[in-house]
Every structure is written in structure tokens, then in C-alpha cells.
Design a protein around this motif. Sequence first.
Motif, PDB file in Angstrom:
ATOM      1  N   LYS A  27      11.934 -10.579 -12.974  1.00  0.00           N
ATOM      2  CA  LYS A  27      10.697 -10.045 -12.394  1.00  0.00           C
ATOM      3  C   LYS A  27      10.449  -8.641 -12.930  1.00  0.00           C
ATOM      4  CE  LYS A  27       8.195 -11.404  -9.589  1.00  0.00           C
ATOM      5  NZ  LYS A  27       6.978 -12.249  -9.764  1.00  0.00           N
ATOM      6  N   ILE A  28       9.183  -8.380 -13.203  1.00  0.00           N
ATOM      7  CA  ILE A  28       8.767  -7.018 -13.575  1.00  0.00           C
ATOM      8  C   ILE A  28       8.684  -6.215 -12.283  1.00  0.00           C
ATOM      9  CG2 ILE A  28       6.775  -5.665 -14.392  1.00  0.00           C
ATOM     10  CD1 ILE A  28       6.140  -8.138 -16.209  1.00  0.00           C
ATOM     11  N   ILE A  29       9.164  -4.968 -12.316  1.00  0.00           N
ATOM     12  CA  ILE A  29       8.965  -4.081 -11.172  1.00  0.00           C
ATOM     13  C   ILE A  29       8.245  -2.830 -11.663  1.00  0.00           C
ATOM     14  CG2 ILE A  29      11.370  -3.188 -11.325  1.00  0.00           C
ATOM     15  CD1 ILE A  29      11.119  -2.914  -8.157  1.00  0.00           C
ATOM     16  N   ALA A  30       7.169  -2.463 -10.950  1.00  0.00           N
ATOM     17  CA  ALA A  30       6.414  -1.249 -11.324  1.00  0.00           C
ATOM     18  C   ALA A  30       6.677  -0.206 -10.230  1.00  0.00           C
ATOM     19  CB  ALA A  30       4.943  -1.588 -11.484  1.00  0.00           C
ATOM     20  N   GLY A  31       5.860  -0.172  -9.188  1.00  0.00           N
ATOM     21  CA  GLY A  31       6.121   0.745  -8.068  1.00  0.00           C
ATOM     22  C   GLY A  31       7.093   0.148  -7.054  1.00  0.00           C
ATOM     23  N   GLY A  32       7.194  -1.165  -7.049  1.00  0.00           N
ATOM     24  CA  GLY A  32       8.120  -1.867  -6.151  1.00  0.00           C
ATOM     25  C   GLY A  32       7.633  -1.987  -4.713  1.00  0.00           C
ATOM     26  N   THR A  33       6.416  -1.533  -4.411  1.00  0.00           N
ATOM     27  CA  THR A  33       5.970  -1.517  -3.007  1.00  0.00           C
ATOM     28  C   THR A  33       5.726  -2.919  -2.442  1.00  0.00           C
ATOM     29  OG1 THR A  33       3.647  -1.183  -3.618  1.00  0.00           O
ATOM     30  CG2 THR A  33       4.944   0.802  -3.166  1.00  0.00           C
ATOM     31  N   ASP A  34       5.418  -3.862  -3.300  1.00  0.00           N
ATOM     32  CA  ASP A  34       5.323  -5.260  -2.857  1.00  0.00           C
ATOM     33  C   ASP A  34       6.632  -5.997  -3.144  1.00  0.00           C
ATOM     34  OD1 ASP A  34       2.696  -5.520  -1.830  1.00  0.00           O
ATOM     35  OD2 ASP A  34       1.883  -5.555  -3.849  1.00  0.00           O
ATOM     36  N   LEU A  35       7.145  -5.808  -4.348  1.00  0.00           N
ATOM     37  CA  LEU A  35       8.288  -6.620  -4.790  1.00  0.00           C
ATOM     38  C   LEU A  35       9.545  -6.388  -3.958  1.00  0.00           C
ATOM     39  CD1 LEU A  35       9.218  -8.738  -6.855  1.00  0.00           C
ATOM     40  CD2 LEU A  35      10.041  -6.861  -8.271  1.00  0.00           C
ATOM     41  N   ILE A  36       9.822  -5.130  -3.613  1.00  0.00           N
ATOM     42  CA  ILE A  36      11.060  -4.842  -2.866  1.00  0.00           C
ATOM     43  C   ILE A  36      11.059  -5.611  -1.532  1.00  0.00           C
ATOM     44  CG2 ILE A  36      12.365  -3.002  -1.671  1.00  0.00           C
ATOM     45  CD1 ILE A  36      12.662  -2.776  -4.690  1.00  0.00           C
ATOM     46  N   VAL A  99      -5.729   2.953  -0.164  1.00  0.00           N
ATOM     47  CA  VAL A  99      -4.473   2.177  -0.148  1.00  0.00           C
ATOM     48  C   VAL A  99      -3.390   2.935   0.620  1.00  0.00           C
ATOM     49  CG1 VAL A  99      -2.576   1.287  -1.580  1.00  0.00           C
ATOM     50  CG2 VAL A  99      -4.952   0.970  -2.314  1.00  0.00           C
ATOM     51  N   GLY A 100      -2.796   2.272   1.597  1.00  0.00           N
ATOM     52  CA  GLY A 100      -1.602   2.742   2.320  1.00  0.00           C
ATOM     53  C   GLY A 100      -1.583   4.213   2.685  1.00  0.00           C
ATOM     54  N   SER A 101      -0.457   4.858   2.369  1.00  0.00           N
ATOM     55  CA  SER A 101      -0.230   6.270   2.690  1.00  0.00           C
ATOM     56  C   SER A 101      -0.019   7.021   1.368  1.00  0.00           C
ATOM     57  CB  SER A 101       1.054   6.364   3.520  1.00  0.00           C
ATOM     58  OG  SER A 101       2.130   5.889   2.729  1.00  0.00           O
ATOM     59  N   ALA A 108       2.648   2.928  -5.861  1.00  0.00           N
ATOM     60  CA  ALA A 108       1.911   1.665  -6.081  1.00  0.00           C
ATOM     61  C   ALA A 108       1.013   1.756  -7.317  1.00  0.00           C
ATOM     62  CB  ALA A 108       1.072   1.349  -4.849  1.00  0.00           C
ATOM     63  N   THR A 109       1.056   0.708  -8.128  1.00  0.00           N
ATOM     64  CA  THR A 109       0.273   0.708  -9.375  1.00  0.00           C
ATOM     65  C   THR A 109      -0.896  -0.272  -9.282  1.00  0.00           C
ATOM     66  OG1 THR A 109       1.608  -1.036 -10.373  1.00  0.00           O
ATOM     67  CG2 THR A 109       2.354   1.251 -10.729  1.00  0.00           C
ATOM     68  N   ILE A 110      -1.867  -0.034 -10.145  1.00  0.00           N
ATOM     69  CA  ILE A 110      -3.034  -0.912 -10.203  1.00  0.00           C
ATOM     70  C   ILE A 110      -2.616  -2.294 -10.720  1.00  0.00           C
ATOM     71  CG2 ILE A 110      -3.785  -0.112 -12.516  1.00  0.00           C
ATOM     72  CD1 ILE A 110      -6.709  -0.260 -11.351  1.00  0.00           C
ATOM     73  N   GLY A 112       0.346  -3.747 -10.384  1.00  0.00           N
ATOM     74  CA  GLY A 112       1.088  -4.445  -9.330  1.00  0.00           C
ATOM     75  C   GLY A 112       0.136  -4.999  -8.279  1.00  0.00           C
ATOM     76  N   ASN A 113      -0.873  -4.227  -7.950  1.00  0.00           N
ATOM     77  CA  ASN A 113      -1.883  -4.657  -6.967  1.00  0.00           C
ATOM     78  C   ASN A 113      -2.568  -5.938  -7.433  1.00  0.00           C
ATOM     79  OD1 ASN A 113      -4.886  -3.739  -5.510  1.00  0.00           O
ATOM     80  ND2 ASN A 113      -3.008  -3.496  -4.348  1.00  0.00           N
ATOM     81  N   ILE A 114      -2.890  -5.998  -8.736  1.00  0.00           N
ATOM     82  CA  ILE A 114      -3.567  -7.174  -9.298  1.00  0.00           C
ATOM     83  C   ILE A 114      -2.604  -8.363  -9.375  1.00  0.00           C
ATOM     84  CG2 ILE A 114      -4.562  -8.102 -11.442  1.00  0.00           C
ATOM     85  CD1 ILE A 114      -5.784  -5.291 -11.899  1.00  0.00           C
ATOM     86  N   ALA A 121      -5.784  -7.054  -1.389  1.00  0.00           N
ATOM     87  CA  ALA A 121      -5.551  -6.006  -2.402  1.00  0.00           C
ATOM     88  C   ALA A 121      -6.841  -5.206  -2.608  1.00  0.00           C
ATOM     89  CB  ALA A 121      -5.104  -6.641  -3.710  1.00  0.00           C
ATOM     90  N   ASP A 122      -6.748  -3.894  -2.377  1.00  0.00           N
ATOM     91  CA  ASP A 122      -7.970  -3.085  -2.335  1.00  0.00           C
ATOM     92  C   ASP A 122      -8.615  -2.805  -3.684  1.00  0.00           C
ATOM     93  OD1 ASP A 122      -8.621  -2.590   0.381  1.00  0.00           O
ATOM     94  OD2 ASP A 122      -6.747  -1.495   0.534  1.00  0.00           O
ATOM     95  N   CYS A 123      -7.840  -2.824  -4.750  1.00  0.00           N
ATOM     96  CA  CYS A 123      -8.502  -2.498  -6.027  1.00  0.00           C
ATOM     97  C   CYS A 123      -9.154  -3.732  -6.644  1.00  0.00           C
ATOM     98  CB  CYS A 123      -7.540  -1.815  -6.993  1.00  0.00           C
ATOM     99  SG  CYS A 123      -6.501  -2.931  -7.890  1.00  0.00           S
ATOM    100  N   LEU A 164       3.313  -9.662 -19.840  1.00  0.00           N
ATOM    101  CA  LEU A 164       3.153  -8.368 -19.176  1.00  0.00           C
ATOM    102  C   LEU A 164       1.662  -8.038 -19.130  1.00  0.00           C
ATOM    103  CD1 LEU A 164       4.527  -5.536 -18.351  1.00  0.00           C
ATOM    104  CD2 LEU A 164       4.275  -4.949 -20.753  1.00  0.00           C
ATOM    105  N   LEU A 165       1.184  -7.624 -17.983  1.00  0.00           N
ATOM    106  CA  LEU A 165      -0.187  -7.095 -17.904  1.00  0.00           C
ATOM    107  C   LEU A 165      -0.105  -5.667 -18.440  1.00  0.00           C
ATOM    108  CD1 LEU A 165      -3.165  -6.906 -16.863  1.00  0.00           C
ATOM    109  CD2 LEU A 165      -2.225  -6.300 -14.640  1.00  0.00           C
ATOM    110  N   THR A 166      -0.805  -5.387 -19.523  1.00  0.00           N
ATOM    111  CA  THR A 166      -0.697  -4.038 -20.105  1.00  0.00           C
ATOM    112  C   THR A 166      -1.826  -3.122 -19.652  1.00  0.00           C
ATOM    113  OG1 THR A 166      -1.800  -4.794 -22.112  1.00  0.00           O
ATOM    114  CG2 THR A 166       0.620  -4.681 -22.165  1.00  0.00           C
ATOM    115  N   LEU A 190      -2.091   3.407   6.582  1.00  0.00           N
ATOM    116  CA  LEU A 190      -1.349   2.175   6.318  1.00  0.00           C
ATOM    117  C   LEU A 190      -2.105   0.925   6.738  1.00  0.00           C
ATOM    118  CD1 LEU A 190       2.252   3.229   7.411  1.00  0.00           C
ATOM    119  CD2 LEU A 190       1.258   3.291   5.143  1.00  0.00           C
ATOM    120  N   ALA A 191      -3.434   1.020   6.737  1.00  0.00           N
ATOM    121  CA  ALA A 191      -4.217  -0.145   7.156  1.00  0.00           C
ATOM    122  C   ALA A 191      -4.408  -1.106   5.991  1.00  0.00           C
ATOM    123  CB  ALA A 191      -5.569   0.313   7.677  1.00  0.00           C
ATOM    124  N   ILE A 192      -3.846  -2.279   6.117  1.00  0.00           N
ATOM    125  CA  ILE A 192      -4.140  -3.315   5.134  1.00  0.00           C
ATOM    126  C   ILE A 192      -5.542  -3.799   5.478  1.00  0.00           C
ATOM    127  CG2 ILE A 192      -3.484  -5.632   4.339  1.00  0.00           C
ATOM    128  CD1 ILE A 192      -1.342  -3.659   3.576  1.00  0.00           C
TER     129      ILE A 192
END
Length: 292
Positions: A27-36, A99-101, A108-110, A112-114, A121-123, A164-166, A190-192
Amino acid sequence: MEIKEVFQTKEIKKTLEILEYYQHQCKIIAGGTDLIIQLREGKEKPIALVDISNIEELKEVKETAEWIEIGSAVTFTQIIGISYLQNKLAALVEAAASVGSPQIRNAATIGGNICNASPAADCIPPLLALDAIVVLQRKNIIREMHLEDFITDKGKAALEADELLTKIKFKKLQINQGLGFSKLGFRKALAISKISTAVYIDREQNNRCKEIRIANGALGRCGLREKKVEEYLLEKTLDKTTIHQGGIKLKEEIEKRLHGRSTVAFKKEAVIGVFQKAFKKALECCDTEGSI
Ligand SMILES: Cc1cc2nc3c(=O)[nH]c(=O)nc-3n(C[C@H](O)[C@H](O)[C@H](O)COP(=O)(O)OP(=O)(O)OC[C@H]3O[C@@H](n4cnc5c(N)ncnc54)[C@H](O)[C@@H]3O)c2cc1C
């Protein structure tokens, strides 16, 4: 199964080699805010992780004559800080800022959000409204596709295991083109999103709607375009009545889509206000000078 290897690469090439070798087990990890969270909950069970947060090329935002290109590892904090996006693309900045806090936005990355493809997902709505294109790379192959085709279902994107999404790119906005965003969450921090809407308008001199794209978040299995409402508004004169009628048309669509869900009674009413806010902002943005 346990994670046996964690790679931290500085190059796209190396990342693609790792992905090709491990395929679905990496798995690719960017900011990890979803993946972790998904790893903790056992929803994802890779044996390897490849961290892309140190690849400079993926952290760049570029402006060319016609396009804006945002690297997939660009964080929401970065987007908020880019001065030339504050004018015609204030709606995208607003979505990033919602997005979040601050801590979440710092990581968090764009991309990862996609790729996480959450319905909330807000973006995604503003990028769908901008008709954004995603650039995907695997060893020796680069392909592009519209974001609309890339997100296929709740949590699902048309991403191959070794891909990879570049970057994400979209055309710069001109005078008479505008983007608006509005979001309804439950709590301030932190409102989804419960509902988010983005509207893109290309307006003719005589105030007719030449082109319109409306995209919603949290109103279906994934972020999606509201094509029936777009068709309805196309070529109409853009005034209070049209905005009102557009809201009613959208309400009917949501009622059909969410039929039987517990949230339908609330969402079908709330969406009208969220849509009208985004629409008005898009119209104001049409008047803003500048080519971005
Ligand atoms: C407390 C909290 C509040 C939140 N609030 C919001 C909110 O208000 N709005 C909102 O939209 N989201 C919110 N989120 C969700 C989250 O922060 C975003 O979805 C974030 O943008 C994901 O980016 P990331 O870099 O952390 O992705 P990661 O967690 O690193 O990755 C997410 C997924 O995308 C894949 N991936 C990442 N980058 C790439 C790439 N370049 N190419 C291919 N695949 C890739 C990963 O493999 C993984 O499957 C919140 C999360 C938390 C924990």
C-alpha cells in the motif's frame, strides 16, 4: 498478516519498482490519515508500505499557461497557503480549509483524499466541478483519465495495484467562469461532511448559462456529478428563479437516490441551501478578474 517492509522513497521511479514487485501486497502511504485507521481496523492487510511523502516532485503545485497541476502528495495546508489560488480558485481553498483539524490538514494529501474515494471526501466535489484529470503512472506507462471516471464507487478508484497517482490537473478559470463550494458538517472542528456541493459556471455576456458542472459529496456512494440538474440549468438565464428551481430539481434527484435511507428527509431539504450557497459563490467568482 503483518507489515514486513516499510519503504521511504525520494523518487517516483523507485516507488514504481516497489509497487510492481509487491502488487496487491503493498500500500502507498502519503499522510496516513485514512490508511493508518484502516490498518488498525484490519481493513487493509498489506505486507509492505511505501511512503511517498518525501518525493519532492509529488509535492509541487505548478501553473502553466492553461493548467493548474497539483502533485498528489500536496497537503491541504499547502493548498491553503498558495496565494494565487485564493482568487478564482477560492472555492478549492475553502474545501481544503474545511478538512478536519490543522493537524489533519498538515498531513492529509489531495491524492490520498481522492484515492481513498470516501463519499464525504471534501476535495472531490470541487475537482469534479473543475472537470479535473488524474495522472497515473506505473513503470513505463503514464495514463490520464477524468476524475469522474476514476472514482468508481464508495472507497473504490480505478487504480491498478502497481500504479501511483502523480498529479491532478484542471484548466485555469477565466473571467465569466466561476467555482463555488459549500459544506454542511455537524461540528465545527473535525466535521466529516454531511453534504458538500461545488458548482462551476461558465456564463455568457447576456447572463446565460453556457456550461455548468455541479458535484456533490456525501449524497451518494461516492462524490458525483448531478447531470440531470446540469442539463436543466444549461442555457437558462442565471437569476434568483433559476437558482431556486435548480435547488428544487436537485432535491428531487436526492430524494430518488437516497430513497429508503434514514437520512433522506434531512438531506433532501438541507441540500437546497448548500447548493444555493455554492451557486451564488460561483456567480460571484465569475465576476472576479484574473485568469486562475
Ligand atoms: C480526524 C479526521 C478528520 C477528517 N476530516 C476530514 C474532512 O473533514 N474532510 C475530508 O475530506 N476528509 C477528512 N478526513 C479524511 C482524510 O484526512 C483525507 O481523506 C486525506 O486527504 C487522506 O490523505 P492521506 O495523505 O492521509 O492519505 P493516506 O491515508 O496516506 O492514503 C489514503 C489511501 O490513498 C492511497 N494513496 C494515497 N496517496 C496515493 C497516491 N499518490 N497514489 C495512489 N494511491 C494513493 C493509499 O494507499 C490509501 O489507500 C479526516 C480524517 C481524520 C482522521
